[in-house]
Design a protein around this motif. Sequence first.
Motif, PDB file in Angstrom:
ATOM      1  N   GLY A 212      -3.728  -1.351   9.248  1.00 47.71           N
ATOM      2  CA  GLY A 212      -3.791  -1.125   7.811  1.00 47.71           C
ATOM      3  C   GLY A 212      -3.331   0.248   7.357  1.00 47.71           C
ATOM      4  N   GLN A 213      -2.418   0.870   8.089  1.00 50.79           N
ATOM      5  CA  GLN A 213      -1.958   2.215   7.746  1.00 50.79           C
ATOM      6  C   GLN A 213      -0.575   2.246   7.092  1.00 50.79           C
ATOM      7  OE1 GLN A 213      -3.557   5.218   8.129  1.00 50.79           O
ATOM      8  NE2 GLN A 213      -5.396   4.086   8.687  1.00 50.79           N
ATOM      9  N   ALA A 214       0.086   1.108   7.042  1.00 51.39           N
ATOM     10  CA  ALA A 214       1.439   1.076   6.472  1.00 51.39           C
ATOM     11  C   ALA A 214       1.389   1.207   4.954  1.00 51.39           C
ATOM     12  CB  ALA A 214       2.146  -0.222   6.857  1.00 51.39           C
ATOM     13  N   LYS A 215       2.379   1.863   4.405  1.00 47.60           N
ATOM     14  CA  LYS A 215       2.525   1.966   2.949  1.00 47.60           C
ATOM     15  C   LYS A 215       3.360   0.763   2.514  1.00 47.60           C
ATOM     16  CE  LYS A 215       3.996   5.403  -0.474  1.00 47.60           C
ATOM     17  NZ  LYS A 215       4.616   6.752  -0.627  1.00 47.60           N
ATOM     18  N   LEU A 216       2.680  -0.359   2.376  1.00 55.29           N
ATOM     19  CA  LEU A 216       3.359  -1.631   2.146  1.00 55.29           C
ATOM     20  C   LEU A 216       3.329  -1.985   0.664  1.00 55.29           C
ATOM     21  CD1 LEU A 216       4.706  -3.972   3.753  1.00 55.29           C
ATOM     22  CD2 LEU A 216       2.477  -5.120   3.702  1.00 55.29           C
ATOM     23  N   LEU A 217       4.501  -2.311   0.109  1.00 60.61           N
ATOM     24  CA  LEU A 217       4.568  -2.735  -1.282  1.00 60.61           C
ATOM     25  C   LEU A 217       3.858  -4.073  -1.450  1.00 60.61           C
ATOM     26  CD1 LEU A 217       8.256  -1.755  -2.092  1.00 60.61           C
ATOM     27  CD2 LEU A 217       6.182  -0.580  -2.822  1.00 60.61           C
TER      28      LEU A 217
END
Length: 317
Positions: A212-217
């Motif tokens: 859960g660390q990704a900067k996901l759009l």
Amino acid sequence: QPAAKELNVKSLTLAHFVAIAKTSGIHIPAKNNNKHYKNLNRFFTPLWQLVDDLLPKSKSETDNKVIDELKKLSFILDNDLQAASINDCYRGPGRVTSDVLSASFPWLSFANSRLEPYAGLFDLINKFNIGRVANELKELLNRVDNKGAEILENDERLSKLYTLIGHIDEEQKEDDVEAYACLKTLPIWKTGDGLSTLDDALLPGDFDDPIGQAKLLDAALFCPESSAFEFIERKLGVKRQNLEEYVQKVVPQFFKGDGPQDIDQYKCLLLVLARHPQLLDDDETSSMLAKTRLVPRSDGGWRPAYMLYFRSDELVN
């Protein structure tokens, strides 16, 4: 015309019209509601036709000065049927209508679509291209009165805004690199953590972030079939989240500073990396992992793997 010439009556020119309008003023009703629409239509339509007919086909320097003065006069209507000047309004590019533009940019004025048949006049209005989109959104974020900020607070309106930006760009014949660079830096893009810039952001792809660390759009606002998705991927250079992009963008961020704060997440991430040894076949990825402080030291802190040794009895002795 022949009779006018015989009587030595001068022809009306754009310069004469502008001078008369500036001196006498053009009586514009304060508001055009449904009750008064027919009367106003009788006034504006002939007026626009007249101005359109008076516009010179080839413009001299003098003509351009007159046109600059014309643009200051409040003789057109905006999309809300309010009197406005050409300088106060934008026009939609191509197939993008003023109704759609007004819904996503409610703090701006857009020329009423009834002006479109008067091509010469309509062309004097600034086209709302991708460069102006970037500038207006940038100015919106700097406003102190928060006017227009409501479009950034609602997912449905954000989705329409993103789609509209993609459609506006489709109407352009050439790329606007400066506008794209500006849009990437604006915190208007919805991620799992709220609105953000596109720095280190990823589009939804075929790899799920295990920690859960990704900067996901936001996947709900950016589906692969949408024009917004295509625009962000092709023009703004945001990649889809696959394993390789995830490792390139998320791993360095996870290990920056004093290293991972969550050891369970650290273990989970290392297991993911261990399951994909093919990552080391890519020189860029292999070099990045080698430089990253992936390994905890026995006395605290983190270091790249090549700088550390496994503890052993021989080494201790």
